[in-house]
Design a protein around this motif. Structure first.
Motif, short mmCIF file in Angstrom:
data_model
loop_
_atom_site.label_atom_id
_atom_site.label_comp_id
_atom_site.label_asym_id
_atom_site.label_seq_id
_atom_site.Cartn_x
_atom_site.Cartn_y
_atom_site.Cartn_z
N MET A 1 0.81 -1.20 0.00
CA MET A 1 0.00 0.00 0.00
C MET A 1 0.85 1.27 0.00
SD MET A 1 -2.74 1.40 2.76
CE MET A 1 -4.20 1.17 1.81
N LEU A 2 2.00 1.26 0.73
CA LEU A 2 2.85 2.45 0.84
C LEU A 2 4.23 2.18 0.26
CD1 LEU A 2 2.11 3.43 4.56
CD2 LEU A 2 1.07 4.41 2.51
N THR A 3 4.75 3.17 -0.46
CA THR A 3 6.15 3.15 -0.86
C THR A 3 6.86 4.24 -0.08
OG1 THR A 3 5.74 2.33 -3.10
CG2 THR A 3 7.78 3.54 -2.75
N TYR A 4 7.94 3.87 0.56
CA TYR A 4 8.78 4.83 1.27
C TYR A 4 9.97 5.13 0.38
CZ TYR A 4 6.05 2.97 5.14
OH TYR A 4 5.02 2.56 5.93
N LEU A 5 10.16 6.40 0.02
CA LEU A 5 11.27 6.82 -0.82
C LEU A 5 12.40 7.33 0.05
CD1 LEU A 5 9.40 8.95 -3.51
CD2 LEU A 5 10.23 6.62 -3.73
N LEU A 6 13.61 6.98 -0.31
CA LEU A 6 14.77 7.37 0.47
C LEU A 6 15.94 7.61 -0.46
CD1 LEU A 6 15.81 7.65 3.44
CD2 LEU A 6 16.51 5.25 3.27
N ALA A 7 16.68 8.69 -0.25
CA ALA A 7 17.92 8.94 -0.97
C ALA A 7 19.05 8.84 0.04
CB ALA A 7 17.91 10.32 -1.62
N THR A 8 20.06 8.03 -0.27
CA THR A 8 21.17 7.85 0.67
C THR A 8 22.49 8.18 0.00
OG1 THR A 8 21.34 5.50 0.12
CG2 THR A 8 19.99 6.09 2.03
N ARG A 9 23.42 8.59 0.84
CA ARG A 9 24.81 8.80 0.44
C ARG A 9 25.66 7.97 1.38
NH1 ARG A 9 25.25 15.22 -1.09
NH2 ARG A 9 23.33 15.33 -2.27
N THR A 10 26.54 8.61 2.10
CA THR A 10 27.31 7.93 3.14
C THR A 10 26.62 8.24 4.46
OG1 THR A 10 29.33 8.18 1.86
CG2 THR A 10 29.59 7.74 4.21
N GLU A 11 25.90 7.25 4.97
CA GLU A 11 25.03 7.47 6.12
C GLU A 11 25.65 6.90 7.39
OE1 GLU A 11 22.58 9.42 5.70
OE2 GLU A 11 22.54 9.34 3.51
N GLY A 12 25.42 7.60 8.50
CA GLY A 12 25.90 7.15 9.79
C GLY A 12 24.84 6.38 10.54
N PRO A 13 24.87 6.47 11.87
CA PRO A 13 23.94 5.71 12.71
C PRO A 13 22.47 6.06 12.50
CG PRO A 13 25.68 6.71 14.04
CD PRO A 13 25.85 7.20 12.65
N ASP A 14 22.19 7.26 11.97
CA ASP A 14 20.79 7.63 11.72
C ASP A 14 20.11 6.64 10.80
OD1 ASP A 14 20.41 9.91 13.28
OD2 ASP A 14 21.33 11.21 11.78
N LEU A 15 20.85 6.10 9.83
CA LEU A 15 20.24 5.14 8.91
C LEU A 15 19.76 3.90 9.65
CD1 LEU A 15 19.49 4.30 6.02
CD2 LEU A 15 21.78 3.29 5.85
N ASP A 16 20.55 3.42 10.58
CA ASP A 16 20.14 2.23 11.34
C ASP A 16 18.88 2.50 12.15
OD1 ASP A 16 22.34 0.75 10.39
OD2 ASP A 16 23.62 1.66 11.90
N LEU A 17 18.78 3.68 12.76
CA LEU A 17 17.58 4.05 13.51
C LEU A 17 16.38 4.16 12.58
CD1 LEU A 17 19.12 6.71 15.91
CD2 LEU A 17 18.40 4.38 16.49
N PHE A 18 16.60 4.75 11.40
CA PHE A 18 15.53 4.85 10.41
C PHE A 18 15.03 3.47 9.99
CE2 PHE A 18 14.26 4.63 5.98
CZ PHE A 18 13.22 5.54 5.94
N LEU A 19 15.96 2.59 9.64
CA LEU A 19 15.58 1.25 9.17
C LEU A 19 14.89 0.44 10.26
CD1 LEU A 19 18.72 0.35 7.02
CD2 LEU A 19 16.45 1.06 6.21
N ARG A 20 15.31 0.61 11.50
CA ARG A 20 14.66 -0.08 12.61
C ARG A 20 13.21 0.39 12.75
NH1 ARG A 20 17.92 1.16 17.14
NH2 ARG A 20 19.49 0.00 16.02
N GLY A 21 13.01 1.70 12.69
CA GLY A 21 11.66 2.25 12.77
C GLY A 21 10.80 1.84 11.59
N LEU A 22 11.40 1.83 10.40
CA LEU A 22 10.67 1.42 9.21
C LEU A 22 10.27 -0.05 9.29
CD1 LEU A 22 9.60 2.03 6.38
CD2 LEU A 22 11.89 1.49 5.50
N SER A 23 11.15 -0.86 9.83
CA SER A 23 10.86 -2.28 10.00
C SER A 23 9.62 -2.49 10.86
CB SER A 23 12.07 -2.98 10.62
OG SER A 23 11.79 -4.32 10.89
N ARG A 24 9.50 -1.70 11.94
CA ARG A 24 8.36 -1.82 12.84
C ARG A 24 7.10 -1.22 12.25
NH1 ARG A 24 11.27 0.51 17.93
NH2 ARG A 24 12.97 0.52 16.56
N ALA A 25 7.24 -0.18 11.41
CA ALA A 25 6.07 0.53 10.89
C ALA A 25 5.53 -0.07 9.60
CB ALA A 25 6.44 2.00 10.64
N SER A 26 6.34 -0.82 8.88
CA SER A 26 5.94 -1.33 7.56
C SER A 26 4.85 -2.38 7.65
CB SER A 26 7.13 -1.94 6.83
OG SER A 26 7.98 -0.93 6.36
#
Length: 139
Positions: free
Chosen positions: A1-26
């Motif tokens: 139902m939802l597509t989450y769009l993301l643009a990444t470069r060289t990401e730090g710990p924020d990416l891990d927090l984002f992916l963890r939250g996305l995992s729970r919300a998806s």
């Protein structure tokens, strides 16, 4: 139902927090669409997420600098009815996404514009995000 769009470069710990939250919300029909121009370590972390969640990673030579650019490109490639453009510093709240998903499923609007806010002390006192002016640049 939802597509989450993301643009990444060289990401730090924020990416891990984002992916963890996305995992729970998806939800089961949600997808992550990533445009990646960064380093191999960030790509590896995205691929590890993709091993367990429907994800499409597109490596690009040129970074997508503006949220509007990400949204324009992502809307052409999204495979779901609704699309969220996000950044690695965004934090998805599972209960809120569940409520949004339920509303979209029941009302099926042609367009749903979602703004976010930073919380001052609790969810009764939101402060407008500093990037709220970016809404004028969206397609």
């Amino acid at each position: 139902m939802l597509t989450y769009l993301l643009a990444t470069r060289t990401e730090g710990p924020d990416l891990d927090l984002f992916l963890r939250g996305l995992s729970r919300a998806s939800g089961p029909d949600d997808r992550l669409l990533v445009f990646h121009t960064g380093d191999g370590e960030t790509l590896r972390r995205l691929q590890a997420f993709a091993d367990h969640h429907p994800t499409r990673i597109i490596q690009t030579d040129t970074p997508l600098a503006r949220l509007g650019d990400l949204l324009q490109l992502g809307l052409k490639m999204a495979e779901t009815a609704y699309t969220f453009a996000l950044t690695p510093t965004d934090r998805l709240q599972g209960d809120a996404i569940t409520a949004v998903r339920a509303h979209l499923g029941a009302a099926a609007p042609d367009l749903c514009l979602v703004n976010s806010a930073w919380w001052l002390a609790d969810d009764e006192h939101p402060l407008p995000r500093t990037d709220s002016a970016l809404f004028e640049t969206l397609p």
